[in-house]
Motif scaffolding. Structure first.
Motif, PDB file in Angstrom:
ATOM      1  N   VAL A  62       0.834  -1.204   0.000  1.00  0.00           N
ATOM      2  CA  VAL A  62       0.000   0.000   0.000  1.00  0.00           C
ATOM      3  C   VAL A  62       0.863   1.246   0.000  1.00  0.00           C
ATOM      4  O   VAL A  62       0.576   2.232  -0.701  1.00  0.00           O
ATOM      5  CB  VAL A  62      -0.941  -0.015   1.224  1.00  0.00           C
ATOM      6  N   GLY A  63       1.942   1.223   0.733  1.00  0.00           N
ATOM      7  CA  GLY A  63       2.844   2.379   0.786  1.00  0.00           C
ATOM      8  C   GLY A  63       4.009   2.204  -0.183  1.00  0.00           C
ATOM      9  O   GLY A  63       4.021   1.333  -1.056  1.00  0.00           O
ATOM     10  N   SER A  64       5.006   3.042  -0.037  1.00  0.00           N
ATOM     11  CA  SER A  64       6.178   2.974  -0.906  1.00  0.00           C
ATOM     12  C   SER A  64       7.008   1.734  -0.591  1.00  0.00           C
ATOM     13  O   SER A  64       7.019   1.249   0.542  1.00  0.00           O
ATOM     14  CB  SER A  64       7.039   4.232  -0.745  1.00  0.00           C
ATOM     15  N   THR A  65       7.671   1.204  -1.625  1.00  0.00           N
ATOM     16  CA  THR A  65       8.511   0.016  -1.490  1.00  0.00           C
ATOM     17  C   THR A  65       9.943   0.383  -1.858  1.00  0.00           C
ATOM     18  O   THR A  65      10.193   0.941  -2.925  1.00  0.00           O
ATOM     19  CB  THR A  65       8.004  -1.113  -2.398  1.00  0.00           C
ATOM     20  N   TRP A  66      10.873   0.062  -0.965  1.00  0.00           N
ATOM     21  CA  TRP A  66      12.279   0.423  -1.168  1.00  0.00           C
ATOM     22  C   TRP A  66      13.102  -0.846  -1.300  1.00  0.00           C
ATOM     23  O   TRP A  66      13.121  -1.690  -0.416  1.00  0.00           O
ATOM     24  CB  TRP A  66      12.779   1.257   0.011  1.00  0.00           C
ATOM     25  N   LEU A  67      13.777  -1.001  -2.452  1.00  0.00           N
ATOM     26  CA  LEU A  67      14.632  -2.159  -2.688  1.00  0.00           C
ATOM     27  C   LEU A  67      16.087  -1.690  -2.725  1.00  0.00           C
ATOM     28  O   LEU A  67      16.447  -0.854  -3.542  1.00  0.00           O
ATOM     29  CB  LEU A  67      14.264  -2.836  -4.011  1.00  0.00           C
ATOM     30  N   GLU A  68      16.911  -2.234  -1.826  1.00  0.00           N
ATOM     31  CA  GLU A  68      18.304  -1.809  -1.747  1.00  0.00           C
ATOM     32  C   GLU A  68      19.183  -2.514  -2.774  1.00  0.00           C
ATOM     33  O   GLU A  68      20.340  -2.149  -2.964  1.00  0.00           O
ATOM     34  CB  GLU A  68      18.846  -2.049  -0.333  1.00  0.00           C
ATOM     35  N   SER A  69      18.652  -3.529  -3.450  1.00  0.00           N
ATOM     36  CA  SER A  69      19.410  -4.235  -4.474  1.00  0.00           C
ATOM     37  C   SER A  69      18.540  -4.381  -5.725  1.00  0.00           C
ATOM     38  O   SER A  69      17.537  -3.686  -5.872  1.00  0.00           O
ATOM     39  CB  SER A  69      19.848  -5.604  -3.952  1.00  0.00           C
ATOM     40  N   THR A  70      18.924  -5.284  -6.622  1.00  0.00           N
ATOM     41  CA  THR A  70      18.243  -5.417  -7.913  1.00  0.00           C
ATOM     42  C   THR A  70      16.867  -6.064  -7.748  1.00  0.00           C
ATOM     43  O   THR A  70      16.618  -6.797  -6.782  1.00  0.00           O
ATOM     44  CB  THR A  70      19.077  -6.263  -8.883  1.00  0.00           C
ATOM     45  N   LEU A  71      15.985  -5.799  -8.730  1.00  0.00           N
ATOM     46  CA  LEU A  71      14.667  -6.423  -8.809  1.00  0.00           C
ATOM     47  C   LEU A  71      14.619  -7.238 -10.097  1.00  0.00           C
ATOM     48  O   LEU A  71      14.745  -6.688 -11.191  1.00  0.00           O
ATOM     49  CB  LEU A  71      13.561  -5.363  -8.812  1.00  0.00           C
ATOM     50  N   SER A  72      14.470  -8.560  -9.971  1.00  0.00           N
ATOM     51  CA  SER A  72      14.441  -9.447 -11.124  1.00  0.00           C
ATOM     52  C   SER A  72      13.028  -9.991 -11.290  1.00  0.00           C
ATOM     53  O   SER A  72      12.471 -10.585 -10.363  1.00  0.00           O
ATOM     54  CB  SER A  72      15.443 -10.599 -10.934  1.00  0.00           C
ATOM     55  N   VAL A  73      12.461  -9.776 -12.487  1.00  0.00           N
ATOM     56  CA  VAL A  73      11.098 -10.213 -12.775  1.00  0.00           C
ATOM     57  C   VAL A  73      11.137 -11.132 -13.992  1.00  0.00           C
ATOM     58  O   VAL A  73      11.550 -10.708 -15.078  1.00  0.00           O
ATOM     59  CB  VAL A  73      10.178  -9.001 -13.044  1.00  0.00           C
ATOM     60  N   LYS A  74      10.730 -12.407 -13.839  1.00  0.00           N
ATOM     61  CA  LYS A  74      10.759 -13.364 -14.944  1.00  0.00           C
ATOM     62  C   LYS A  74       9.613 -13.132 -15.921  1.00  0.00           C
ATOM     63  O   LYS A  74       9.752 -13.358 -17.118  1.00  0.00           O
ATOM     64  CB  LYS A  74      10.711 -14.797 -14.409  1.00  0.00           C
ATOM     65  N   GLY A  75       8.480 -12.720 -15.425  1.00  0.00           N
ATOM     66  CA  GLY A  75       7.320 -12.522 -16.284  1.00  0.00           C
ATOM     67  C   GLY A  75       7.101 -11.058 -16.618  1.00  0.00           C
ATOM     68  O   GLY A  75       7.965 -10.203 -16.410  1.00  0.00           O
ATOM     69  N   ALA A  76       5.923 -10.780 -17.148  1.00  0.00           N
ATOM     70  CA  ALA A  76       5.577  -9.408 -17.516  1.00  0.00           C
ATOM     71  C   ALA A  76       5.329  -8.569 -16.266  1.00  0.00           C
ATOM     72  O   ALA A  76       4.902  -9.084 -15.232  1.00  0.00           O
ATOM     73  CB  ALA A  76       4.342  -9.404 -18.413  1.00  0.00           C
ATOM     74  N   SER A  77       5.618  -7.283 -16.378  1.00  0.00           N
ATOM     75  CA  SER A  77       5.387  -6.345 -15.283  1.00  0.00           C
ATOM     76  C   SER A  77       4.376  -5.291 -15.736  1.00  0.00           C
ATOM     77  O   SER A  77       4.499  -4.738 -16.831  1.00  0.00           O
ATOM     78  CB  SER A  77       6.696  -5.653 -14.864  1.00  0.00           C
ATOM     79  N   TRP A  78       3.408  -5.036 -14.896  1.00  0.00           N
ATOM     80  CA  TRP A  78       2.344  -4.095 -15.225  1.00  0.00           C
ATOM     81  C   TRP A  78       2.286  -3.009 -14.155  1.00  0.00           C
ATOM     82  O   TRP A  78       2.101  -3.297 -12.987  1.00  0.00           O
ATOM     83  CB  TRP A  78       1.009  -4.829 -15.339  1.00  0.00           C
ATOM     84  N   LEU A  79       2.473  -1.773 -14.575  1.00  0.00           N
ATOM     85  CA  LEU A  79       2.462  -0.640 -13.658  1.00  0.00           C
ATOM     86  C   LEU A  79       1.249   0.228 -13.978  1.00  0.00           C
ATOM     87  O   LEU A  79       1.104   0.710 -15.095  1.00  0.00           O
ATOM     88  CB  LEU A  79       3.749   0.179 -13.799  1.00  0.00           C
ATOM     89  N   LYS A  80       0.364   0.419 -13.008  1.00  0.00           N
ATOM     90  CA  LYS A  80      -0.847   1.212 -13.227  1.00  0.00           C
ATOM     91  C   LYS A  80      -0.565   2.709 -13.207  1.00  0.00           C
ATOM     92  O   LYS A  80      -1.368   3.503 -13.687  1.00  0.00           O
ATOM     93  CB  LYS A  80      -1.887   0.880 -12.154  1.00  0.00           C
ATOM     94  N   SER A  81       0.567   3.101 -12.650  1.00  0.00           N
ATOM     95  CA  SER A  81       0.903   4.514 -12.556  1.00  0.00           C
ATOM     96  C   SER A  81       2.334   4.714 -13.058  1.00  0.00           C
ATOM     97  O   SER A  81       2.914   3.848 -13.706  1.00  0.00           O
ATOM     98  CB  SER A  81       0.739   5.010 -11.122  1.00  0.00           C
ATOM     99  N   THR A  82       2.910   5.864 -12.742  1.00  0.00           N
ATOM    100  CA  THR A  82       4.225   6.236 -13.250  1.00  0.00           C
ATOM    101  C   THR A  82       5.334   5.405 -12.599  1.00  0.00           C
ATOM    102  O   THR A  82       5.179   4.904 -11.483  1.00  0.00           O
ATOM    103  CB  THR A  82       4.501   7.724 -13.007  1.00  0.00           C
ATOM    104  N   LEU A  83       6.452   5.289 -13.317  1.00  0.00           N
ATOM    105  CA  LEU A  83       7.649   4.624 -12.817  1.00  0.00           C
ATOM    106  C   LEU A  83       8.750   5.668 -12.735  1.00  0.00           C
ATOM    107  O   LEU A  83       9.147   6.255 -13.746  1.00  0.00           O
ATOM    108  CB  LEU A  83       8.071   3.479 -13.748  1.00  0.00           C
ATOM    109  N   SER A  84       9.232   5.942 -11.535  1.00  0.00           N
ATOM    110  CA  SER A  84      10.263   6.946 -11.327  1.00  0.00           C
ATOM    111  C   SER A  84      11.563   6.243 -10.947  1.00  0.00           C
ATOM    112  O   SER A  84      11.615   5.481  -9.971  1.00  0.00           O
ATOM    113  CB  SER A  84       9.855   7.920 -10.218  1.00  0.00           C
ATOM    114  N   VAL A  85      12.604   6.468 -11.746  1.00  0.00           N
ATOM    115  CA  VAL A  85      13.905   5.827 -11.525  1.00  0.00           C
ATOM    116  C   VAL A  85      14.958   6.926 -11.387  1.00  0.00           C
ATOM    117  O   VAL A  85      15.157   7.721 -12.304  1.00  0.00           O
ATOM    118  CB  VAL A  85      14.263   4.879 -12.698  1.00  0.00           C
ATOM    119  N   GLU A  86      15.641   6.974 -10.249  1.00  0.00           N
ATOM    120  CA  GLU A  86      16.650   8.011 -10.020  1.00  0.00           C
ATOM    121  C   GLU A  86      17.988   7.643 -10.661  1.00  0.00           C
ATOM    122  O   GLU A  86      18.731   8.505 -11.108  1.00  0.00           O
ATOM    123  CB  GLU A  86      16.834   8.236  -8.519  1.00  0.00           C
ATOM    124  N   GLY A  87      18.286   6.364 -10.720  1.00  0.00           N
ATOM    125  CA  GLY A  87      19.565   5.929 -11.277  1.00  0.00           C
ATOM    126  C   GLY A  87      19.416   5.397 -12.688  1.00  0.00           C
ATOM    127  O   GLY A  87      18.406   5.618 -13.375  1.00  0.00           O
TER     128      GLY A  87
END
Length: 229
Positions: A65-90
């Protein structure tokens, strides 16, 4: 069975060989260590952070429900669906194609190491800088001016519907063919011969500094004036 109406305090460990059922909440003040899997059939609410040193497997959807913080990589084998914006600082690295059905807005530069294929139009509102060659196989339409600071090489014909203004010299290594008239407002200097297959009309004076050789007749409609014999 053991029934305790009041609070129970155990100063050491408690070992239970069979299943344990708690009809109410379980409150643990210290750290909890589970040697095997934790299976929860109902909803789970964590009042603070969840730290996992190993892999996390979700058999169904994972919702934050809130923000999610990942300190390392995120690996997704299947499709990814984002209902809103994707903000990437790096930096963002995609090993395969990136398909975007809607509009894409980049607030900073886009650096592409390999080839880029666009199946539709590319609309750029600001300036575009190309450090190397630009190869276009199909027609190119420019709604505004084209400014080139270096040399321009055209391997085929160039068609210009409107007027063309050159602020410097025009150097043509091969033959030039003009389908209509050539209007020159200033002086014209020809380093070699001028060959004209049709008529030549001079609206004003025609002056030849050196000798003039005519291979056929000279017809003059008006008066002729010769300064010398």
């Amino acid at each position: 069975t053991l029934a305790v109406d009041g609070a129970t305090s155990l100063k050491s460990s408690a070992t239970v060989d069979g299943a344990t059922t708690l009809q109410s909440t379980l409150d643990v003040a210290g750290a909890s260590s589970l040697s095997s899997t934790l299976d929860v059939s109902g909803a789970t609410s964590l009042g603070s952070t969840l730290s996992v040193s190993g892999h996390v497997h979700a058999g169904s959807t994972l919702r934050a429900v809130g923000s999610t913080w990942l300190e390392s990589t995120l690996s997704v084998k299947g499709a990814s669906w984002l209902k809103s914006t994707l903000s990437v600082e790096g930096a963002t690295w995609a090993k395969s194609m990136l398909t975007v059905d809607g509009a894409t807005s980049l607030k900073d530069v886009l650096s592409v190491g390999g080839a880029t294929s666009l199946k539709s139009a590319l609309d750029v509102t600001g300036a575009s800088s190309f450090a190397s060659a630009l190869d276009v196989s199909g027609p190119t339409s420019l709604k505004d001016g084209l400014s080139v600071s270096g040399a321009t090489s055209l391997k085929s014909s160039a068609t210009v519907d409107g007027a063309t203004t050159l602020q410097s010299t025009l150097d043509v290594a091969g033959a030039s063919s003009l389908s209509s008239t050539l209007d020159v407002s200033g002086a014209t200097s020809l380093a070699s011969t001028l060959s004209v297959s049709g008529h030549v009309h001079a609206g004003s004076t025609l002056r030849a500094v050196e000798s003039t050789w005519l291979e056929s007749t000279l017809s003059v409609k008006g008066a002729s004036w010769l300064k010398d014999a």
